[in-house]
Scaffold this active site. Sequence first.
Site, PDB file in Angstrom:
ATOM      1  N   ASP A 263     -13.907  11.524  -3.152  1.00  0.00           N
ATOM      2  CA  ASP A 263     -12.517  10.925  -4.065  1.00  0.00           C
ATOM      3  C   ASP A 263     -12.958   9.493  -4.757  1.00  0.00           C
ATOM      4  O   ASP A 263     -13.770   8.971  -4.831  1.00  0.00           O
ATOM      5  CB  ASP A 263     -11.611  10.698  -3.426  1.00  0.00           C
ATOM      6  CG  ASP A 263     -10.058  10.538  -4.255  1.00  0.00           C
ATOM      7  OD1 ASP A 263     -10.287  11.122  -5.078  1.00  0.00           O
ATOM      8  OD2 ASP A 263      -9.221   9.649  -3.958  1.00  0.00           O
TER       9      ASP A 263
ATOM     10  N   GLU B  94     -16.675  12.811  -7.313  1.00  0.00           N
ATOM     11  CA  GLU B  94     -15.505  13.172  -8.695  1.00  0.00           C
ATOM     12  C   GLU B  94     -15.871  11.427  -9.439  1.00  0.00           C
ATOM     13  O   GLU B  94     -15.377  10.133  -8.628  1.00  0.00           O
ATOM     14  CB  GLU B  94     -14.153  13.358  -7.744  1.00  0.00           C
ATOM     15  CG  GLU B  94     -13.127  12.978  -9.295  1.00  0.00           C
ATOM     16  CD  GLU B  94     -11.412  12.244  -9.206  1.00  0.00           C
ATOM     17  OE1 GLU B  94     -10.730  12.304  -9.682  1.00  0.00           O
ATOM     18  OE2 GLU B  94     -12.020  11.130  -7.950  1.00  0.00           O
TER      19      GLU B  94
HETATM   20  O1  TEU Z   1      -8.563  10.771  -8.805  1.00  0.00           O
HETATM   21  C1  TEU Z   1      -9.040   9.887  -9.006  1.00  0.00           C
HETATM   22  C2  TEU Z   1      -9.680   9.275 -10.801  1.00  0.00           C
HETATM   23  O2  TEU Z   1     -10.249   8.594 -10.665  1.00  0.00           O
HETATM   24  C3  TEU Z   1      -8.662   9.145 -11.478  1.00  0.00           C
HETATM   25  O3  TEU Z   1      -9.139   8.576 -12.372  1.00  0.00           O
HETATM   26  C4  TEU Z   1      -8.554  10.986 -12.094  1.00  0.00           C
HETATM   27  O4  TEU Z   1      -9.328  11.476 -12.686  1.00  0.00           O
HETATM   28  C5  TEU Z   1      -7.516  11.534 -12.801  1.00  0.00           C
HETATM   29  O5  TEU Z   1      -6.825  11.260 -13.897  1.00  0.00           O
HETATM   30  C6  TEU Z   1      -5.602  11.012 -11.945  1.00  0.00           C
HETATM   31  O6  TEU Z   1      -4.766  12.272 -12.211  1.00  0.00           O
HETATM   32  C7  TEU Z   1      -8.373  10.993  -7.268  1.00  0.00           C
HETATM   33  C8  TEU Z   1      -7.407  12.288  -7.504  1.00  0.00           C
HETATM   34  O7  TEU Z   1      -7.730  13.335  -8.208  1.00  0.00           O
HETATM   35  C9  TEU Z   1      -6.135  11.857  -7.796  1.00  0.00           C
HETATM   36  O8  TEU Z   1      -5.214  13.248  -7.022  1.00  0.00           O
HETATM   37  C10 TEU Z   1      -5.292  10.672  -6.710  1.00  0.00           C
HETATM   38  O9  TEU Z   1      -4.236  10.384  -7.595  1.00  0.00           O
HETATM   39  C11 TEU Z   1      -6.305   9.316  -6.788  1.00  0.00           C
HETATM   40  O10 TEU Z   1      -7.352   9.265  -6.825  1.00  0.00           O
HETATM   41  C12 TEU Z   1      -5.855   8.735  -5.652  1.00  0.00           C
HETATM   42  O11 TEU Z   1      -6.708   8.660  -4.975  1.00  0.00           O
END
Ligand code: TEU
Length: 550
Positions: free
Chosen positions: A201, A242
């Site tokens: 993440d 990610e």
């Molecule tokens: O998202 C991380 C992140 O970098 C966000 O910018 C993502 O691309 C998106 O715009 C969030 O709406 C991750 C998870 O995918 C997200 O569901 C979590 O809320 C976030 O981490 C915090 O853990």
Amino acid sequence: MIDDLWYKNAIIYSVNVGTFMDSNGDGVGDFEGLSRCLDYLSGLGVTCIWLQPFQPSPYRDAGYDITDYYGVDPRHGSSGDFVDFTNQAKQRGLRIIIDLVLNHTSDQHPWFQAARADRKSKYRDWYVWSKKRPADYRKGVVFPGVQQSIWSYDKIAREWYYHRFYEFQPDLNTENPEVQTEIQRIMGYWLELGVSGFRVDAVPFMIESRMPGKKRVLNYEYLTRLRNFLQWREGDAILLGEANVVPAEDKDFFGDEGDRMHMLFNFYVNQHMFYALASGDAEPVAKAIRATQKIPEFAQWASFLRNHDELDLGRLTDKQRRLVFSKFGSEKQMQLYGRGIRRRLAPMLGGRPQLELAYSLMLSVPGTPVLRYGDEIGMGDDLELKERGAVRTPMQWSDEPQAGFSTAPKTILPVIDEGVWSYNLINVAAQRCDPNSMLNWTERMIRFRKECPEVGWGTCTILKTGSPSVLALRYDWRNNSLLTLHNFDDKPTSILLDVGVKEGDRLVNLLVRDESRAGSNGKHTIVLEGYGYRWFRVGGLNYILNREKY
Ligand code: TEU
């Protein structure tokens, strides 16, 4: 053997345990429920399940706010249920990867509680503190409009703590050697329980240096160390990162030698696919494919359409983004954080032809596809729910009460029970019986995708089509070739294509019984209907017999 790289040609399916299947009637999905759905998933053709966070959590960010990295939230079952589930998945040859959320913990995590309560606690330095409020406390919020700052004052600690995400998600100080050891322990724990890797993440945030007032630096080297540890413990486990970054940064995350992330979500191609679908113009997506083409041999892209978050359009130009908003999310309530759309795929695209085009495209761009639960039946969204909750409603299994997801009167998130996206109309049970359903179409397409390993492994060439609305990709791998065509326009178009074959050579259509022979100029004339798509095996007699042995 090179073919051991299972992630090069996998079908990944993302599941939120809490909204998939509730076996005990408490309104929350659980591992026992998910275990019962494994035959459905293997029947669909899925080869790897990505589990979103299921550890104990106050659930203020759908589980991305964890209070115990070594447990299972009791609402989803016990650790025993988890192990039962992995065993059942193994019986069916399905791999499991899980979310690794280590940029931050929940503020309820005992580490944070200890850190805030006692300046001398060893946990104090596990988080990032500042005595004064840093001047740039408003810069870099991830959820603009909802989140005000990245530094918040903690009354108990009497200092400011750093949080890139919501204020209840304090960032871990991943530069602290004890935190690094703990991260290894967490990875080691789940590997020992049988997972095949991690969806890591928020990678760019996790590796950033966070000293207050200091320039933001990313410690890419740390990714190499994570990778070494992972591979030492489990040779075939993977890291799927990610990282929504620009193409110039891809190599930092994959590593020049391919020694960091095995896979990264291709956010760049994702956003340009939506632009192509909205504009009818194939060139920008062709450019995005070109821009992300050069990656290390054993690295791989994860191709996707929608995930559990908003459709983030931050990498498009302002003009492109405006166009996608106007086509797919024109109302203010459909938009989120000033950069994205909080809708599911089916309501956004509007019709079956566009849905098929989008899915066929996603399955045929370079990489390994990642599907989102419910998209295989064309589920809708619920804009009444807050933020990204709109796209996280429970799986629609049947037209029984609560969509067959649960017997409870109230579920973790409400099922969609009104309008054209209602579970009465859109559900697995009904679509299973209908040979022309979205579900059966998706299952067939997944079968084709698996039978075309060129897409996961091969070299991709973008061919000239002479038509601005048509994307033509040719893949070559071990004497096998595949050609895919996608027409983003709603009108039919005819193209003259040089596939690079001899006169008389054939293109065998894999989707319907049909073929095309090259004319005397060695070129093929192909007519595509509006939103039409084709998958052709190039040159051969029969697409399976033509396959050279690995
Ligand atoms: O998202 C991380 C992140 O970098 C966000 O910018 C993502 O691309 C998106 O715009 C969030 O709406 C991750 C998870 O995918 C997200 O569901 C979590 O809320 C976030 O981490 C915090 O853990």
